[in-house]
Design an enzyme around this catalytic site. Structure first.
Site, PDB file in Angstrom:
ATOM      1  N   LYS A 130       0.830  -1.204   0.000  1.00  0.00           N
ATOM      2  CA  LYS A 130       0.000   0.000   0.000  1.00  0.00           C
ATOM      3  C   LYS A 130       0.866   1.255   0.000  1.00  0.00           C
ATOM      4  O   LYS A 130       0.628   2.187  -0.775  1.00  0.00           O
ATOM      5  CB  LYS A 130      -0.938   0.013   1.208  1.00  0.00           C
ATOM      6  CG  LYS A 130      -1.931   1.181   1.184  1.00  0.00           C
ATOM      7  CD  LYS A 130      -2.727   1.285   2.464  1.00  0.00           C
ATOM      8  CE  LYS A 130      -1.916   1.938   3.555  1.00  0.00           C
ATOM      9  NZ  LYS A 130      -2.715   2.269   4.755  1.00  0.00           N
ATOM     10  N   ASP A 148      -6.748   0.760   1.075  1.00  0.00           N
ATOM     11  CA  ASP A 148      -6.814   0.727   2.537  1.00  0.00           C
ATOM     12  C   ASP A 148      -8.207   0.287   2.962  1.00  0.00           C
ATOM     13  O   ASP A 148      -9.001  -0.175   2.137  1.00  0.00           O
ATOM     14  CB  ASP A 148      -6.457   2.100   3.120  1.00  0.00           C
ATOM     15  CG  ASP A 148      -7.502   3.162   2.791  1.00  0.00           C
ATOM     16  OD1 ASP A 148      -8.435   2.888   1.997  1.00  0.00           O
ATOM     17  OD2 ASP A 148      -7.395   4.282   3.334  1.00  0.00           O
TER      18      ASP A 148
END
Length: 220
Positions: A130, A148
C-alpha cells in the site's frame, strides 16, 4: 463444508463511467491528505501513517520535515531526533527505527533518491504494498491503487471493485475502473470512504452516486 459465498459481479462499465465522471467533476485533481515536500518525505509520511490518522501524522512531520527532508539529513538527525519528532504517533519507536533504516538504504543503495519501482520500494523497512502504491501514484504519477480499509469498504459496498481482500480489490480496480480514471481512482475512493461512505453510518443522503450504488442498507 459449505462453499464460500460468491462475490457479486462488479458494476457494469457504463455505471463505472458514470460514477467516476461524477467524482471527477466534484474533485478534478484529488490529492493525498498527507503533507510532503518530495518523494522521500512522502515515503516517510506514508510509512508513519500505518495505524495512525493523516491529521496526526501531519502534526508530527511538519517539524520532522523542516529538520530533515532528505535521507542524508534524516540520518544526520539520528534515531533519537526522529523519535522525538514522531512520539505522538502510534508505534513510534519502531517507526522511527524504520525511518532511519530506510534512509540509510536510500543513501547507500540508491544515491539518496527514491526509486520508482514497487519492488524496490517494498524492500525498504516499513514499506508495504500500500505504501509503495501511494508513492508510485502521488510522487511519480503511476496509476497504482493503494487499497486501505476505506477503499476496501467502498469497493465492495458499491461493487466498483468487489474483492475478499485488499489485493483482490486492487486487481478489481485495475480490471474494472475505466482507464482514463485510473490515475486518481484510489484518491476518489479513499476520500469517498472517509467523508461519505463511512463504516458505521454511511452518509447516503448526501452521496453523489447514491442512485448508482447497489448497497442495500442505505441510510436516510
Amino acid at each position: 463444508m459449505a462453499a464460500p459465498r460468491r462475490l457479486p459481479a462488479a458494476l457494469p462499465f457504463a455505471d463505472q463511467v458514470a460514477i467516476f465522471a461524477r467524482l471527477s467533476a466534484a474533485n478534478p485533481a484529488p490529492q493525498t491528505e498527507l503533507e510532503f515536500v518530495n518523494p522521500f518525505t512522502l515515503v516517510v509520511a506514508v510509512a508513519l501513517s500505518a495505524q495512525a490518522t493523516d491529521v496526526g501524522v501531519n502534526k508530527a512531520t511538519r517539524g520532522l520535515f523542516a529538520a530533515a527532508s532528505t535521507p542524508e539529513a534524516m540520518l544526520a538527525l539520528g534515531l533519537e531526533g526522529v523519535t522525538e519528532h514522531v512520539r505522538t504517533i502510534g508505534l513510534y519507536r519502531q517507526k522511527a527505527k524504520n525511518v532511519i533504516a530506510l534512509s540509510r538504504i536510500l543513501v547507500e543503495d540508491y544515491g539518496g533518491q527514491v526509486p520508482d519501482s514497487r519492488a524496490a520500494l517494498m524492500s525498504l523497512p516499513g514499506v508495504g504494498r500500500k505504501t509503495a502504491n501511494v508513492v508510485l501514484s502521488c510522487a511519480f504519477g503511476h496509476p497504482a491503487q493503494a487499497v486501505d480499509t476505506h477503499i476496501f469498504r467502498v469497493g465492495n459496498r458499491t461493487r466498483i471493485a468487489p474483492g475478499r481482500d485488499v489485493d483482490a480489490v486492487e486487481r478489481a480496480i485495475e480490471d474494472h475502473v475505466p482507464a482514463r480514471f485510473q490515475a486518481h481512482a484510489h484518491h476518489w475512493l479513499i476520500l469517498h470512504g472517509r467523508y461519505i461512505c463511512q463504516a458505521r453510518r454511511p452518509r447516503c443522503a448526501i452521496c453523489p452516486i447514491r442512485d448508482l450504488c447497489p448497497f442495500e442498507d442505505k441510510t436516510e
